[in-house]
Structure formats: C-alpha cells, structure tokens
Design an enzyme around this catalytic site. Structure first.
Site, PDB file in Angstrom:
ATOM      1  N   SER A  63       0.800  -1.228   0.000  1.00  0.00           N
ATOM      2  CA  SER A  63       0.000   0.000   0.000  1.00  0.00           C
ATOM      3  C   SER A  63       0.833   1.279   0.000  1.00  0.00           C
ATOM      4  O   SER A  63       0.301   2.351  -0.226  1.00  0.00           O
ATOM      5  CB  SER A  63      -0.948   0.022   1.205  1.00  0.00           C
ATOM      6  OG  SER A  63      -0.237   0.248   2.402  1.00  0.00           O
ATOM      7  N   LYS A 111       1.059   4.673   6.518  1.00  0.00           N
ATOM      8  CA  LYS A 111       0.326   5.613   5.671  1.00  0.00           C
ATOM      9  C   LYS A 111       1.033   6.953   5.678  1.00  0.00           C
ATOM     10  O   LYS A 111       1.990   7.174   6.412  1.00  0.00           O
ATOM     11  CB  LYS A 111      -1.117   5.786   6.173  1.00  0.00           C
ATOM     12  CG  LYS A 111      -1.907   4.486   6.258  1.00  0.00           C
ATOM     13  CD  LYS A 111      -2.117   3.842   4.922  1.00  0.00           C
ATOM     14  CE  LYS A 111      -2.748   2.459   5.069  1.00  0.00           C
ATOM     15  NZ  LYS A 111      -2.706   1.707   3.833  1.00  0.00           N
TER      16      LYS A 111
END
Length: 191
Positions: free
Chosen positions: A65, A101
C-alpha cells in the site's frame, strides 16, 4: 608410615607451584571477565529493548500500500512524537494491525479527492511526487470532508490498493493510534 611410602610422595617444584598458581589466577580473571561481559551485554540489550519500545520502534513493511515509496519487507525505524506535519509517513495501530500511511490532512483541514485521484487540502492541490498512479481507489467517504480535532487524514501511496481514510472502516485516524513516524529505513541498506 613406612619409609617406602614416604619416598614415593614427592612435593611439586616451586616452578610447578608457580605455574599452577598462575593458571588458577588466569581462570579466575577469565571467569570475572566473562561474567562482566555477559552483564554488560544484558544491560545493553535491556536498554535497546527499552529505547525501541518507548522511543524508536522498529517495524517491517508488509504489503504494497505504500509502493513505490516503501516495499514489502523493508525495515523501518520509527520515532514516537506528538508533533507531525503533512506528507510525513506514519505507522498507525488499527484493529491489532500496524498500517503505514502518509499524513495528508491535519485537524481542522478540509480534504477533497476528485474522481481522477487529485487531492486538495483546504482548496490547494497537493503536489504528490510519491504517487505513481493517481486514482480515487476504494472510497466510501463523501468529499469534501473536514478532519475532526484530535484526528488525521491518512492515505497510502499506492492509491489503487491502499485501505486508508477514504474508507469509512478506517476513516480519520485518532492521534492516539499513531505509533510513530518513519525516521529512517534500516533494510534494504540505501533504500
């Protein structure tokens, strides 16, 4: 005791006594040095664990991700801190998992993402050179959205596969869920 038994018993020479004494002293010094070294190593290990737990956690990237910035298997050192800024990489704790993230929106910011994946914060288009393929991705949040106090809006760099604040399942992340911010990459070296 008979004379014959007395003659068979011989005393060691002074050189033999001296050698035996030196060997005994060497063994004692070696044992002290060994125990001292083990003690120092135990203290160093305890301090390393304490520092790692309290200030500099180490994590390994699992998944894609954050590609192309981070790859599966990369090892990172985090810094625990209460201060942060936009575009910083952070690790958050979510449902007993660690997610890497990028901080996009701070408390009070208004974040919007259009259908082509362009991100604006407070009406200003973000320059995102770390994103190779802009896309709206998996999104069930209505834009524009305002980041609540005490929370941050986070996105993964690989927008088509990342589950992040665009999903109502994760949403804006509470600041208490932030484990730390990426300080540097340990492995692969030079990565």
């Amino acid at each position: 005791m008979s004379r014959r038994n007395r003659q068979q018993v011989s005393l060691p020479s002074p050189e033999q006594v001296s050698r035996a004494y030196q060997q005994d002293q060497y063994r004692k010094r070696y044992k002290r040095a060994f125990i001292s070294t083990l003690s120092v190593l135990a203290v160093i290990a305890a301090v390393a664990v304490l520092v790692s737990t309290l200030f500099l956690p180490v994590i390994q990237v699992s998944g894609n991700s954050m590609e192309p910035t981070l790859s599966d298997g990369d090892v990172l050192v985090l810094l625990k801190s209460k201060s942060y800024e936009r575009s910083q990489l952070c690790c958050i704790s979510w449902q007993n998992k660690m997610l890497l993230k990028r901080v996009i929106g701070l408390p009070g910011d208004v974040v919007s993402i259009d259908t082509e994946g362009n991100v604006t914060v407070n009406g200003v288009l973000l320059d995102e050179p770390y994103v190779s393929d802009k896309t709206l991705g998996e999104c069930d949040v209505t834009f524009p959205c305002q980041v609540p106090e005490g929370k941050v809006f986070v996105l993964g760099d690989h927008r088509s596969t990342s589950i992040d604040s665009r999903s109502s399942e994760i949403g804006c992340v509470d600041q208490d869920q932030i484990v730390g911010f990426v300080l540097f990459q340990v492995w692969p070296i030079g990565g």
